[in-house]
Design a protein around this motif. Sequence first.
Motif, mmCIF file in Angstrom:
data_model
loop_
_atom_site.group_PDB
_atom_site.id
_atom_site.type_symbol
_atom_site.label_atom_id
_atom_site.label_comp_id
_atom_site.label_asym_id
_atom_site.label_seq_id
_atom_site.Cartn_x
_atom_site.Cartn_y
_atom_site.Cartn_z
ATOM 1 N N LEU A 108 -97.474 -27.948 -14.860
ATOM 2 C CA LEU A 108 -97.832 -27.623 -13.579
ATOM 3 C C LEU A 108 -98.914 -27.372 -13.005
ATOM 4 O O LEU A 108 -99.241 -26.130 -12.746
ATOM 5 N N GLY A 109 -99.545 -28.413 -13.470
ATOM 6 C CA GLY A 109 -101.165 -27.992 -13.221
ATOM 7 C C GLY A 109 -101.974 -28.084 -14.045
ATOM 8 O O GLY A 109 -101.464 -29.120 -15.087
ATOM 9 N N HIS A 110 -103.178 -27.911 -13.547
ATOM 10 C CA HIS A 110 -104.228 -28.455 -15.234
ATOM 11 C C HIS A 110 -104.971 -27.448 -15.838
ATOM 12 O O HIS A 110 -105.332 -26.418 -14.473
ATOM 13 N N LEU A 111 -105.945 -27.720 -16.437
ATOM 14 C CA LEU A 111 -106.861 -26.578 -17.254
ATOM 15 C C LEU A 111 -107.634 -25.902 -15.681
ATOM 16 O O LEU A 111 -108.801 -27.211 -15.700
ATOM 17 N N SER A 112 -107.873 -25.290 -15.643
ATOM 18 C CA SER A 112 -108.758 -24.982 -14.757
ATOM 19 C C SER A 112 -109.624 -23.282 -14.191
ATOM 20 O O SER A 112 -109.619 -22.353 -13.920
ATOM 21 N N PRO A 113 -110.652 -23.606 -15.165
ATOM 22 C CA PRO A 113 -111.743 -22.382 -15.691
ATOM 23 C C PRO A 113 -112.211 -21.275 -14.186
ATOM 24 O O PRO A 113 -111.844 -20.435 -13.782
ATOM 25 N N ILE A 114 -112.774 -22.408 -13.355
ATOM 26 C CA ILE A 114 -113.283 -21.872 -11.788
ATOM 27 C C ILE A 114 -112.419 -21.291 -11.555
ATOM 28 O O ILE A 114 -111.819 -20.309 -10.919
ATOM 29 N N ASP A 115 -110.874 -21.580 -11.332
ATOM 30 C CA ASP A 115 -110.107 -21.125 -10.111
ATOM 31 C C ASP A 115 -109.018 -19.940 -11.338
ATOM 32 O O ASP A 115 -107.589 -19.990 -11.473
ATOM 33 N N ILE A 117 -107.002 -21.179 -14.368
ATOM 34 C CA ILE A 117 -106.300 -21.228 -14.275
ATOM 35 C C ILE A 117 -106.446 -21.340 -16.229
ATOM 36 O O ILE A 117 -107.605 -22.598 -16.119
ATOM 37 N N GLY A 118 -105.551 -20.529 -16.470
ATOM 38 C CA GLY A 118 -105.711 -20.680 -18.588
ATOM 39 C C GLY A 118 -104.553 -21.230 -19.283
ATOM 40 O O GLY A 118 -104.315 -21.933 -17.905
ATOM 41 N N PRO A 119 -104.845 -21.625 -20.660
ATOM 42 C CA PRO A 119 -103.847 -22.502 -21.150
ATOM 43 C C PRO A 119 -102.197 -21.914 -21.000
ATOM 44 O O PRO A 119 -101.221 -22.483 -20.835
ATOM 45 N N GLU A 120 -102.652 -20.615 -20.336
ATOM 46 C CA GLU A 120 -100.530 -19.888 -20.603
ATOM 47 C C GLU A 120 -100.318 -20.347 -19.301
ATOM 48 O O GLU A 120 -98.753 -19.818 -19.287
ATOM 49 N N ASP A 121 -101.363 -20.895 -18.137
ATOM 50 C CA ASP A 121 -101.089 -20.692 -17.017
ATOM 51 C C ASP A 121 -100.116 -22.638 -17.028
ATOM 52 O O ASP A 121 -99.121 -22.509 -15.956
ATOM 53 N N ILE A 122 -100.275 -22.784 -18.265
ATOM 54 C CA ILE A 122 -100.165 -24.007 -18.309
ATOM 55 C C ILE A 122 -99.191 -24.910 -19.424
ATOM 56 O O ILE A 122 -98.854 -25.813 -19.609
ATOM 57 N N GLY A 123 -98.458 -23.770 -19.566
ATOM 58 C CA GLY A 123 -97.326 -23.063 -20.321
ATOM 59 C C GLY A 123 -98.119 -24.045 -22.044
ATOM 60 O O GLY A 123 -97.271 -24.245 -22.339
ATOM 61 N N ALA A 124 -99.387 -23.414 -22.484
ATOM 62 C CA ALA A 124 -99.385 -24.096 -23.294
ATOM 63 C C ALA A 124 -98.638 -23.526 -24.721
ATOM 64 O O ALA A 124 -98.186 -24.196 -26.004
ATOM 65 N N ASP A 125 -98.645 -22.139 -24.883
ATOM 66 C CA ASP A 125 -97.419 -21.418 -25.997
ATOM 67 C C ASP A 125 -96.284 -22.411 -25.857
ATOM 68 O O ASP A 125 -96.029 -22.132 -27.048
ATOM 69 N N VAL A 126 -95.743 -22.701 -24.852
ATOM 70 C CA VAL A 126 -94.632 -23.171 -24.992
ATOM 71 C C VAL A 126 -94.554 -24.573 -25.833
ATOM 72 O O VAL A 126 -93.451 -25.029 -26.213
ATOM 73 N N LEU A 127 -95.336 -25.127 -25.418
ATOM 74 C CA LEU A 127 -95.867 -26.366 -26.197
ATOM 75 C C LEU A 127 -96.202 -25.976 -27.640
ATOM 76 O O LEU A 127 -95.630 -27.690 -28.135
ATOM 77 N N ASP A 128 -96.798 -25.616 -27.435
ATOM 78 C CA ASP A 128 -97.325 -24.998 -29.049
ATOM 79 C C ASP A 128 -95.221 -24.988 -29.912
ATOM 80 O O ASP A 128 -96.076 -25.292 -31.274
ATOM 81 N N GLU A 129 -94.991 -23.670 -29.472
ATOM 82 C CA GLU A 129 -94.030 -23.545 -30.496
ATOM 83 C C GLU A 129 -92.805 -25.367 -30.372
ATOM 84 O O GLU A 129 -92.206 -25.342 -31.946
ATOM 85 N N ARG A 130 -93.025 -26.130 -29.367
ATOM 86 C CA ARG A 130 -92.945 -26.785 -29.531
ATOM 87 C C ARG A 130 -93.136 -28.266 -30.250
ATOM 88 O O ARG A 130 -91.899 -28.828 -31.649
ATOM 89 N N GLU A 148 -110.876 -31.995 -14.285
ATOM 90 C CA GLU A 148 -109.618 -31.228 -15.410
ATOM 91 C C GLU A 148 -108.930 -31.365 -15.828
ATOM 92 O O GLU A 148 -108.382 -31.364 -17.100
ATOM 93 N N GLY A 149 -108.761 -32.679 -15.559
ATOM 94 C CA GLY A 149 -106.973 -33.727 -16.456
ATOM 95 C C GLY A 149 -107.939 -33.862 -17.409
ATOM 96 O O GLY A 149 -107.300 -34.009 -18.532
ATOM 97 N N GLU A 150 -109.456 -34.410 -17.536
ATOM 98 C CA GLU A 150 -109.954 -34.570 -18.743
ATOM 99 C C GLU A 150 -109.522 -33.636 -19.841
ATOM 100 O O GLU A 150 -110.254 -33.953 -20.815
ATOM 101 N N ALA A 151 -110.747 -32.465 -19.072
ATOM 102 C CA ALA A 151 -110.682 -31.392 -19.631
ATOM 103 C C ALA A 151 -109.466 -30.861 -20.778
ATOM 104 O O ALA A 151 -109.252 -30.733 -21.698
ATOM 105 N N THR A 152 -107.930 -30.720 -19.824
ATOM 106 C CA THR A 152 -106.921 -30.193 -20.885
ATOM 107 C C THR A 152 -106.513 -31.492 -21.522
ATOM 108 O O THR A 152 -106.357 -31.124 -22.729
ATOM 109 N N ALA A 153 -106.541 -32.222 -21.346
ATOM 110 C CA ALA A 153 -106.487 -33.988 -22.007
ATOM 111 C C ALA A 153 -106.774 -33.337 -23.522
ATOM 112 O O ALA A 153 -106.757 -34.000 -24.945
ATOM 113 N N HIS A 154 -108.236 -33.324 -23.855
ATOM 114 C CA HIS A 154 -109.066 -32.996 -25.013
ATOM 115 C C HIS A 154 -108.504 -31.944 -25.211
ATOM 116 O O HIS A 154 -108.339 -31.765 -26.877
ATOM 117 N N TYR A 155 -108.451 -30.267 -24.949
ATOM 118 C CA TYR A 155 -107.552 -29.186 -25.753
ATOM 119 C C TYR A 155 -106.389 -29.464 -25.982
ATOM 120 O O TYR A 155 -105.970 -29.166 -26.858
#
Lengths: 198, 198
Positions: A108-115, A117-130, A148-155
């Motif tokens: 529901l978005g992508h990482l965007s430090p400038i806006d 939007i950090g890892p917790e906003d894109i559900g990174a914690d939920v994905l981590d558990e999964r 941003e999409g590419e940076a998110t992919a890298h993350y």
Amino acid sequence: MSFSPLTLRLIESLTCLPGVGPKSAQRMALHLLDRDRVGAQKLADSLQLAMEKIGRCQRCRNFSEETVCHTCRQTSRDPALLCVVETPADVIAIDQSGSFRGYYFLLLGHLSPIDGIGPEDIGADVLDERLAEGEVKELVIATGTTVEGEATAHYLSEMARRHNVVASRIAHGVPMGGELEYVDSNTLSLALQGRKIL
Amino acid sequence: MSFSPLTLRLIESLTCLPGVGPKSAQRMALHLLDRDRVGAQKLADSLQLAMEKIGRCQRCRNFSEETVCHTCRQTSRDPALLCVVETPADVIAIDQSGSFRGYYFLLLGHLSPIDGIGPEDIGADVLDERLAEGEVKELVIATGTTVEGEATAHYLSEMARRHNVVASRIAHGVPMGGELEYVDSNTLSLALQGRKIL
């Protein structure tokens, strides 16, 4: 002279829709009042019901009125494959290509430090558990081809590596800077088949 | 895979809005669910309230939640002047030109035998009674400059004649085939000043 208070309120409320300015909202309000009161009543009910009932699926974060959505409850899918996308529309687009039979995870978005939007906003914690559950063997990363999409992919590929999960990226058959939901099924199909191990 | 039933219902309901197809409706629904639930709730309430309360003013047929609308209740207007327009948006446009200080009457359409729209559908009977009251001295006909608008104007001028009321037509400063609500105030002002006795 102006519209009646309730008409004005309706016009103003309609501008919350994306791409609808004051003039379009006026046309919409008058159209509904004049010619489609049944449709307007139905829209009011649908909005009311949707806002009341639709939350997020606990597993994939897609919009759903159930705790776990229909897609996550399908047993015919391959639990070893998890595809990460940005929006619900992307899920529809990928499923329609017919080249992916695993499950989905929505950022529901992508990482965007400038806006902010950090890892917790894109559900990174939920994905981590999964991923920690150990069932997923390959994480198919289908974020947009924007910066941003590419940076998110890298993350996400780094996260997968920590869990010993293979991370793959859909191939760049998708035009750069384009939005996933507007790509035709064939291109999406090629992009999925041509995915590369990161 | 597809959207949840309630999401699908919302998308389908949004297509009742003019100019909104399935793809736009999908974008709107996802936008509201994801980013503007407050606006969506407000829109639901406004629609509900509007459809429940807004009817037609008994005197001018404009949309209003009151039996007689705000404009018809204004005593500062000249009761000898009655301007006939097709839509509520036309009333706003003419009032904003600042060149008309009488009352309005809304046809909410124009005569169109081919679509089965006859005199009773445009409120000709209500207008007939209004003219019979004897207060109106001039009927300013501001229907559109389309073929149907001109035919309607002719029909209304005949009606005015029967009641010994002067019928006038706003001048053709308005571009032919154009829609009244998109004309700028100056042009509308000129058109009103240059009206001709029929």
